[in-house]
Design a protein around this motif. Sequence first.
Motif, PDB file in Angstrom:
ATOM      1  N   LEU A 276      51.914  37.768  68.193  1.00  0.00           N
ATOM      2  CA  LEU A 276      50.868  36.654  68.227  1.00  0.00           C
ATOM      3  C   LEU A 276      50.300  35.958  67.112  1.00  0.00           C
ATOM      4  O   LEU A 276      49.870  35.162  66.962  1.00  0.00           O
ATOM      5  N   LYS A 277      50.735  36.740  66.085  1.00  0.00           N
ATOM      6  CA  LYS A 277      50.333  36.262  64.642  1.00  0.00           C
ATOM      7  C   LYS A 277      50.852  34.888  64.456  1.00  0.00           C
ATOM      8  O   LYS A 277      52.084  34.694  64.571  1.00  0.00           O
ATOM      9  N   GLY A 278      49.772  34.057  63.912  1.00  0.00           N
ATOM     10  CA  GLY A 278      50.124  32.636  63.554  1.00  0.00           C
ATOM     11  C   GLY A 278      50.367  31.607  64.680  1.00  0.00           C
ATOM     12  O   GLY A 278      50.758  30.585  64.513  1.00  0.00           O
ATOM     13  N   ALA A 279      50.135  32.212  65.942  1.00  0.00           N
ATOM     14  CA  ALA A 279      50.410  31.532  67.274  1.00  0.00           C
ATOM     15  C   ALA A 279      49.626  30.034  67.133  1.00  0.00           C
ATOM     16  O   ALA A 279      50.150  28.814  67.372  1.00  0.00           O
ATOM     17  N   TYR A 280      48.275  30.151  66.779  1.00  0.00           N
ATOM     18  CA  TYR A 280      47.430  28.793  66.855  1.00  0.00           C
ATOM     19  C   TYR A 280      47.855  27.966  65.787  1.00  0.00           C
ATOM     20  O   TYR A 280      47.712  26.855  65.903  1.00  0.00           O
TER      21      TYR A 280
END
Length: 314
Positions: A276-280
């Motif tokens: 989920l790294k960088g998801a936002y």
Amino acid sequence: MADKQISLPAKLINGGVAGLIGVTCVFPIDLAKTRLQNQQNGSRLYTSMSDCLIKTIRSEGYFGMYRGAAVNLTLVTPEKAIKLAANDFFRHHFSKDGQKLTLLKEMLAGCGAGTCQVIVTTPMEMLKIQLQDAGRIAAQRKLMPQAVTPGGPVEMKSPTAMQLTRQLLKEKGIAGLYKGLGATLLRDVPFSIIYFPLFANLNNLGKKGGDGPAPFYVSFISGCIAGSTAAVAVNPVDVIKTRLQSLTRGSEEDSYSGVTDCIRKILRNEGPAAFLKGAYCRALVIAPLFGIAQVVYFLGVGEFILSHLPKRNN
């Protein structure tokens, strides 16, 4: 896209204009996404998107946030044009006598669009990632001069896109530019399968009449919601794609032989949360990109340009 009939040249212009405007607006966030996704446990330089952007400006200047933007601005026009036009083509092909498409056919149209676009997306992302991540590698080199070594075919301090392209073609041929093609397909096909049907159905909810187009703000909001939803849904594959396409990494960072090897090492060394790294960041990039795309289509920029071109006399 709205359901009105649009000529192919107009679709291509609309897709290109939308891509150019969108990339210019959100590229710094995309740079932060790439750097956050690439940093591994034990070599973390950035704690968040804002921290990444602040440190980038301090160490590389304002234009450091736009590393790799030239590649995107050059190739985003054909990339977005293919994606948007292909989806419209498949939707038109699957529809019979103007009847409403079933959800399955909408998903198949999106699948076709995602498959077509990787022709341009893969080399574009390949080059962009090297340029975007160069600042992170340089920062690591300053902090740990003995721990970071070049791991790719390019051993230049600040390579340009043309230098990277020439080096990859010389050493690996055209396959060098298409490293990570499988992961790109695994990301872009599901993205399009989710995005296009979701946008079409959200947009239809905002229509005031049975046949008329939805107001532009409905198209914009629908594009943002559908884009951010699809972006977050496929973020795990985007992390894998980014890692596979990165040619230079720290000596203490893992290298990967393929999609399966990448998944296994990320799970073992960083845990499921790493996907989920960088998801936002990705959601913040994709939402306005596709919101802008829908507005450009709604405003008919391509049709306006074509209508004002001088006509040839036969």
